[in-house]
Structures are given as C-alpha cells and as structure tokens.
Design a protein around this motif. Structure first.
Motif, PDB file in Angstrom:
ATOM      1  N   ASP A  20      57.654 -32.620  39.012  1.00 46.75           N
ATOM      2  CA  ASP A  20      57.584 -33.639  37.970  1.00 46.75           C
ATOM      3  C   ASP A  20      56.372 -33.327  37.089  1.00 46.75           C
ATOM      4  O   ASP A  20      55.454 -32.611  37.497  1.00 46.75           O
ATOM      5  N   ASN A  54      61.452 -36.093  32.756  1.00 48.67           N
ATOM      6  CA  ASN A  54      62.298 -37.048  32.051  1.00 48.67           C
ATOM      7  C   ASN A  54      61.844 -37.275  30.612  1.00 48.67           C
ATOM      8  O   ASN A  54      62.231 -38.256  29.987  1.00 48.67           O
ATOM      9  N   ASN A 160      65.413 -41.124  28.571  1.00 49.75           N
ATOM     10  CA  ASN A 160      64.313 -41.118  29.532  1.00 49.75           C
ATOM     11  C   ASN A 160      64.556 -42.205  30.576  1.00 49.75           C
ATOM     12  O   ASN A 160      64.282 -43.382  30.328  1.00 49.75           O
ATOM     13  N   ASP A 162      62.975 -42.967  33.215  1.00 48.07           N
ATOM     14  CA  ASP A 162      61.803 -43.581  33.834  1.00 48.07           C
ATOM     15  C   ASP A 162      61.677 -45.041  33.420  1.00 48.07           C
ATOM     16  O   ASP A 162      61.885 -45.386  32.253  1.00 48.07           O
ATOM     17  N   ARG A 163      61.316 -45.902  34.369  1.00 50.69           N
ATOM     18  CA  ARG A 163      61.030 -47.306  34.050  1.00 50.69           C
ATOM     19  C   ARG A 163      59.620 -47.452  33.504  1.00 50.69           C
ATOM     20  O   ARG A 163      59.390 -48.161  32.524  1.00 50.69           O
ATOM     21  N   VAL A 165      55.563 -45.220  33.248  1.00 47.31           N
ATOM     22  CA  VAL A 165      54.729 -44.052  33.519  1.00 47.31           C
ATOM     23  C   VAL A 165      53.280 -44.471  33.358  1.00 47.31           C
ATOM     24  O   VAL A 165      52.970 -45.470  32.713  1.00 47.31           O
ATOM     25  N   CYS A 174      59.089 -47.510  29.872  1.00 52.36           N
ATOM     26  CA  CYS A 174      59.839 -46.396  29.283  1.00 52.36           C
ATOM     27  C   CYS A 174      61.294 -46.807  29.045  1.00 52.36           C
ATOM     28  O   CYS A 174      61.703 -47.929  29.359  1.00 52.36           O
ATOM     29  N   SER A 226      57.603 -40.749  41.718  1.00 53.78           N
ATOM     30  CA  SER A 226      58.465 -41.918  41.570  1.00 53.78           C
ATOM     31  C   SER A 226      59.552 -41.934  42.640  1.00 53.78           C
ATOM     32  O   SER A 226      60.272 -40.948  42.814  1.00 53.78           O
ATOM     33  N   THR A 229      63.155 -42.005  40.645  1.00 55.74           N
ATOM     34  CA  THR A 229      63.641 -40.775  40.019  1.00 55.74           C
ATOM     35  C   THR A 229      63.443 -39.553  40.918  1.00 55.74           C
ATOM     36  O   THR A 229      64.397 -38.842  41.224  1.00 55.74           O
ATOM     37  N   ASP A 230      62.222 -39.309  41.365  1.00 57.59           N
ATOM     38  CA  ASP A 230      61.933 -38.089  42.109  1.00 57.59           C
ATOM     39  C   ASP A 230      62.486 -38.106  43.536  1.00 57.59           C
ATOM     40  O   ASP A 230      63.098 -37.131  43.976  1.00 57.59           O
TER      41      ASP A 230
END
Length: 284
Positions: A20, A54, A160, A162-163, A165, A174, A226, A229-230
C-alpha cells in the motif's frame, strides 16, 4: 501473528511485496523515511516491489507525486492504481456524459483519451467519484446531491474505495465513504481498486514481469494499513499481510503506546487474512 521490529525478520519468506502507498509509504504530506528505506533494502536483497494504491489517478501520474514527497524510485519496481482499474470502467462510457465529484482538476489524467464529457447531473449517465470535493468535507454534506443522483437512477463509479486516509496528523474522508452512503441509500455502486480482485491481478502481472517468471501466491506479501481494503483484499487474493498499525487504526490499537496483540488480532480476524505480523510503521 506477532509484533515485528522490521521487514527483514520475515523477508526471506517472500519473493515479492505488494505495498500500500498512502498510510504506509507516505502520509499525504511527506514520505515515511523508514518505509522507503525498507522497501529499497528489500529490493536490494532481490525482492520485487509493486506499489498498489487506491489513488484515483493512472499510475503514470503517481510517480511525479511520489518523487515530490521524497519516495525514492529505488523503493519499487512498478505501480498499479485504482485509477488504472477505473479507466477500464470509464471506457464503457465513451462518447457519453459523466458527472464528476472530487477536486475539479486534480484527476484530469483519469479521463485522458477516453472521449468522455464531464457535465451536469441532468445530462450524465453515471457519477464518477474520485474523492470528496475538499479535505474538510464529510459524507453527510452530500445528502441532497445523493437524492438527486438517486432520482435519476445514476450508477456511481468510485475511483478511490478508501473511506479515510491519514493526511499529516489528521484523518480525511475519501471517495469510498460517499460510495458507502450511496449504496446504503439504494444506489448502484461500482468500486475500483482494493479490495477488489482486478487490481490484484494486475499487480501480480507486474510482479511476474519484474521477476521474469511466475511467483506463487504464498511467496507474495501484502503490506497495508487498512482492514477494509488491504486485509480483505489480501485475503481474497490468497496472500499474507503485514499490518501497519500506526495509520488509520492507530487510536484503536494504541499503535505507538502499548499495542495489544489480541486487540489487533480481533480487528483483523474478520477479514480472514493470514497475518505475517504487525508494526506501527514499516521499517527494515
């Protein structure tokens, strides 16, 4: 699953790393020097590194940004972005109008060469979300706009997922947070990037290109900060995860104080991922 002091403790087990970027390699303002040094050291020892991000821009546009933040090109072999995956989705709308949500010019490269028109909601056939319009926005500020999109039954493409970052010393919302809101209200949402499979398939292609041949999944390590995601993405792709705790989940697990291994395990366990270990910041 245990605390690690550095990537070198587990690096011999892996031929390649999918790392990431935002939250691991940099915080949106500056590079994390120990992370950059760790990835460069891993490559110097023969490992391959693909940055998997992302960011809602094509990977070609991300390299200058990383240069500006101080991320050495010695730290990676290639980059794959959510923007790359999004462009494949946007190609379906060639010659049509889409309504853009996000900073007005930051993501111009996302649309280059696709023969799309960015226009009004009334004329659009889809909503494309790269991020919220500003770093100070919250998803609830978009409620009226969401109602208009729903009234027109517009599909939403979120570039994107992601919620949140980290940006310097704070967290910002995000595009994924707006996608979640739209879906919760009954809208149709398509998300590019992690944790979805296409971005991992492209990352694997780039790993094998760098390695000059096939690389088994058990020899690939994901590094990310995350769970959503990750961790979920790595689990779905069948690869291990090195969890970086000192970013968006830092407060939950007391990452820089006295981190509780059991609390970290409980946080990550629902994803189904196999944890190779955790550390607050990536280091060698």
């Amino acid at each position: 699953m245990h605390a690690l002091s550095g990537l070198s403790q587990i690096s011999p087990r892996y031929e390649a790393v999918l790392s990431d970027v935002w939250g691991v390699v940099h915080n949106g303002v500056a590079a994390h020097p120990t992370a950059v040094a760790a990835l460069a050291a891993y490559r110097a020892a023969g490992g391959k590194v693909v940055l998997i991000t992302n960011a809602p821009r094509p990977s070609s546009a991300i390299v200058p940004f990383l240069d500006q933040l101080g991320v050495s090109r010695d730290a990676y072999d290639a980059i794959v972005s959510s923007g790359d995956a999004t462009r494949a989705m946007l190609a379906e709308y060639r010659g049509k109008v889409v309504h853009h949500v996000g900073p007005p010019s930051d993501d111009d490269a996302l649309y280059e060469g696709l023969d799309l028109v960015r226009g009004s909601v009334e004329a659009a056939e889809a909503v494309v979300v790269t991020d919220l319009d500003s770093d100070d926005d919250t998803p609830d500020m978009y409620s009226e706009r969401v109602e208009l999109w729903l009234a027109r039954n517009l599909p939403m493409i979120v570039a994107n997922p992601d919620r949140v970052v980290e940006h310097g010393d704070r967290l910002i919302y995000c595009g994924g947070s707006l996608g979640d809101l739209y879906e919760a209200r009954g809208g149709m949402v398509r998300m590019a990037g992690k944790p979805y499979r296409p971005i991992y398939q492209e990352a694997l292609r780039l790993v094998e290109q760098a390695a000059g041949g096939p690389v088994a999944r058990e020899r690939i390590l994901a590094i990310g900060d995350s769970v959503r995601t990750d961790a979920i993405g790595a689990a779905g792709f069948g690869i291990d995860l090195l969890f970086i705790t000192g970013s968006i989940h830092a407060a939950e697990v007391d990452a820089f104080g006295e981190p509780d291994s059991n609390a970290i395990r409980r946080l990550v366990e629902p994803s189904g991922v196999t944890l190779a270990g955790f550390m607050p910041r990536l280091a060698w």
